[in-house]
Scaffold this motif. Structure first.
Motif, PDB file in Angstrom:
ATOM      1  N   ARG A  39      17.986 -22.932 -10.099  1.00 12.22           N
ATOM      2  CA  ARG A  39      19.254 -22.336  -9.665  1.00 12.22           C
ATOM      3  C   ARG A  39      19.027 -21.386  -8.486  1.00 12.22           C
ATOM      4  NH1 ARG A  39      24.467 -21.354 -11.158  1.00 12.22           N
ATOM      5  NH2 ARG A  39      25.276 -19.384 -10.376  1.00 12.22           N
ATOM      6  N   VAL A  40      17.962 -20.616  -8.560  1.00 12.88           N
ATOM      7  CA  VAL A  40      17.652 -19.690  -7.447  1.00 12.88           C
ATOM      8  C   VAL A  40      17.386 -20.489  -6.172  1.00 12.88           C
ATOM      9  CG1 VAL A  40      15.920 -18.066  -6.592  1.00 12.88           C
ATOM     10  CG2 VAL A  40      16.815 -17.814  -8.897  1.00 12.88           C
TER      11      VAL A  40
ATOM     12  N   ARG B   2      20.872 -22.195  -5.119  1.00 12.26           N
ATOM     13  CA  ARG B   2      22.004 -21.340  -4.770  1.00 12.26           C
ATOM     14  C   ARG B   2      21.652 -20.224  -3.785  1.00 12.26           C
ATOM     15  NH1 ARG B   2      27.148 -20.686  -6.206  1.00 12.26           N
ATOM     16  NH2 ARG B   2      27.985 -18.619  -6.580  1.00 12.26           N
ATOM     17  N   HIS B   3      20.405 -19.760  -3.828  1.00 12.72           N
ATOM     18  CA  HIS B   3      20.073 -18.598  -2.996  1.00 12.72           C
ATOM     19  C   HIS B   3      19.032 -18.880  -1.915  1.00 12.72           C
ATOM     20  CE1 HIS B   3      22.503 -15.991  -5.475  1.00 12.72           C
ATOM     21  NE2 HIS B   3      21.907 -16.485  -6.557  1.00 12.72           N
TER      22      HIS B   3
ATOM     23  N   PRO C 167      20.409 -22.435   0.925  1.00 10.94           N
ATOM     24  CA  PRO C 167      21.422 -22.125   1.937  1.00 10.94           C
ATOM     25  C   PRO C 167      20.901 -21.206   3.042  1.00 10.94           C
ATOM     26  CG  PRO C 167      22.351 -21.899  -0.253  1.00 10.94           C
ATOM     27  CD  PRO C 167      20.879 -22.073  -0.433  1.00 10.94           C
ATOM     28  N   HIS C 168      19.940 -20.338   2.709  1.00 12.48           N
ATOM     29  CA  HIS C 168      19.388 -19.450   3.722  1.00 12.48           C
ATOM     30  C   HIS C 168      18.305 -20.140   4.552  1.00 12.48           C
ATOM     31  CE1 HIS C 168      21.398 -15.695   2.555  1.00 12.48           C
ATOM     32  NE2 HIS C 168      21.411 -16.236   1.350  1.00 12.48           N
TER      33      HIS C 168
END
Lengths: 268, 219
Positions: A168-169, A172-173, A176-177
């Motif tokens: 999930r990290v 989701r995090h 995208p970066h």
């Protein structure tokens, strides 16, 4: 910047518009028109078997763009996945994966690429595999360093603290970066991949000799140079040089605009 | 109890925390004081299971912590919530405030928009703010969202690392009231980290000084 934009726009337009209008019979030769210098009928002359150099260059550039883009994407996917795994897992997996990266970096990548492409019959797919497998290490390093920086940021810690699992990290995090960095690295890789595609074709290991490819054309043009037909090598050479320089200039400009810190460091 | 004993943390050769001990009791606000750079935030990250110490032990309600960060069991790490000093760094810049508050619920597979709205209301965030992204709101509004996020899973322990620094007086008072109300309702233990002794005197039931040897002898 403006020159690079216009150059790329004109070449992209030519590659997209010309082939559907003017069909090229790859195996057709016209010995009566062989070795003609640039003229109104053939703006960049003809080669030693009478084929139009401009039309073949445009077709060759289309292949180069396609192979370059796909090869760059393949290298980014491989490198991105390995960099992501190394950065997010950390510890022993990170150390092992980075040693693999060091190992690949220690190999002369053109020679290694030649070795890989020699395993297959000459084709665009073989060139894609060759470039993809030899150029993923840059992406792996970029992605790993970004992940190492991101995973210690408080917002990622807050997600972990709130129960987010590893996947999930990442989804989701981290991804995208990472995406803007990966897109930029892919675009910067395209000119490099085009150089490799043309180099392999020049050496007779890329596309089949009868197909219009910039590398094949320069190889064929070598013989014509002895008879003074300079255009048959020069024009495909310029067709390699112009788009690769234009893409590099535009991508570096984009990088500077999106990361002002890099620009100020470079100016220092 | 959240109990840290003999915690030592090093960043390379630099010792950030040397043999620190601290106990946070349920239902009690423990203040943690100390000058800037003395290791308060480092200790907060250790207590939140986000930083593995070089040595020392940590237990959460008697359960020893053996693994850290994502390797720690989810059930264990969600028992402790950390509120960061700088809300701008503590939220993903791509998410809306509603997504920020919703994050722990969805990460644990139980999305509940009613709970998000309830917590946002308690934190003083109006509906129009919830659709905004971090760069579209003030530090105070962002910190309110961070506090709401910390409370979503009803943690047993809440670590407030300089939570009210840089905020205006009314936001400070609101956030402290919110945390106190949560503590009274759930009996959670709170660690209030600050170098503002006036705030700690008013808020904390007891205060520990990270630099005071007497405080470090009795965890």
């Amino acid at each position: 910047m403006r020159i690079a934009t216009w150059t790329l726009a004109v070449l992209a337009l030519a590659v997209l518009v010309l082939p559907p209008i003017v069909q090229l019979d790859q195996s057709l030769v016209d010995l009566r028109s062989a070795g003609q210098p640039p003229s109104f009928a053939h703006p960049f002359g003809t080669d030693e078997v009478g084929r139009d150099v401009l039309l073949r260059s445009v077709y060759g550039l289309r292949v180069s763009f396609l192979v370059g883009l796909v090869a760059a994407l393949v290298s980014m996917v491989i490198g991105g996945a390995i960099g992501l795994a190394a950065g997010s897992l950390g510890g022993l997996p990170d150390r092992l994966l980075m040693r693999v990266v060091d190992g690949f970096n220690a190999l002369p990548h053109l020679l290694f690429g030649i070795f890989i492409v020699a395993l297959f019959a000459p084709s665009a797919a073989a060139v894609v595999v060759s470039v993809g497998v030899t150029h993923w290490t840059t992406a792996a390093r970029i992605v790993r360093s970004e992940v190492l920086s991101l995973r210690t940021r408080p917002f990622v810690e807050a997600a972990v603290s709130g129960g987010a699992g590893r996947m999930r990290v990442v989804r989701r995090h981290l991804l995208p970066h990472l995406l803007p960095h990966l897109v930029l690295a892919t675009v910067l890789m395209v000119p490099h991949a085009i150089w490799h595609e043309t180099a392999l074709s020049f050496l007779g290991l890329g596309l089949p000799p009868h197909l219009a490819s910039l590398g094949n054309m320069i190889n064929d043009g070598q013989r014509s140079l002895l008879t003074g037909d300079w255009w048959s090598s020069l024009v495909p050479g310029l067709f390699i040089l112009a788009p690769t320089l234009a893409i590099s200039v535009l991508a570096q400009r984009w990088r500077d605009r999106s990361s002002p810190r890099w620009r100020s460091e470079l100016e220092l | 109890m959240l109990e840290a004993s003999g915690i030592t943390v090093r960043y390379g050769r630099q010792v950030a925390l040397d043999d620190a001990s601290l106990t946070i009791e349920p239902g009690v606000v423990t203040g943690l004081a100390g000058p800037s750079g003395c290791g308060k935030s480092t200790l907060a990250r250790v207590l939140a299971l986000m930083l593995r110490p070089r040595s020392g032990t940590l237990t959460v309600d008697g359960d020893p912590v053996l693994r850290w960060r994502q390797r720690a069991p989810r059930e264990l790490r969600t028992r402790v919530a950390l509120i960061y000093q700088q809300p701008r760094l503590a939220v993903d810049p791509r998410l809306t405030l509603a997504d920020v508050i919703r994050e722990p619920l969805t990460a644990n597979g139980r999305p509940d928009d009613g709970r998000v709205a309830e917590l946002a209301g308690e934190a003083g965030l109006t509906g129009d703010l919830l659709t905004r992204r971090p760069h579209e709101v003030s530090d105070g509004q962002l910190q309110r969202a961070c506090v709401a996020r910390a409370l979503t899973l009803e943690p047993r322990y809440l670590i407030c690392d300089e939570m009210t620094t840089m905020l205006d007086a009314s936001t400070q008072a609101h956030l402290v009231r919110l945390v106190n109300a949560y503590r009274e309702r759930t009996g959670a233990g709170v660690l209030a980290i600050s170098h503002d002794t006036i705030l700690l005197n008013r808020w904390a039931d007891k205060t520990v000084d990270l630099f005071d040897p007497a405080d470090q002898k009795q965890p």
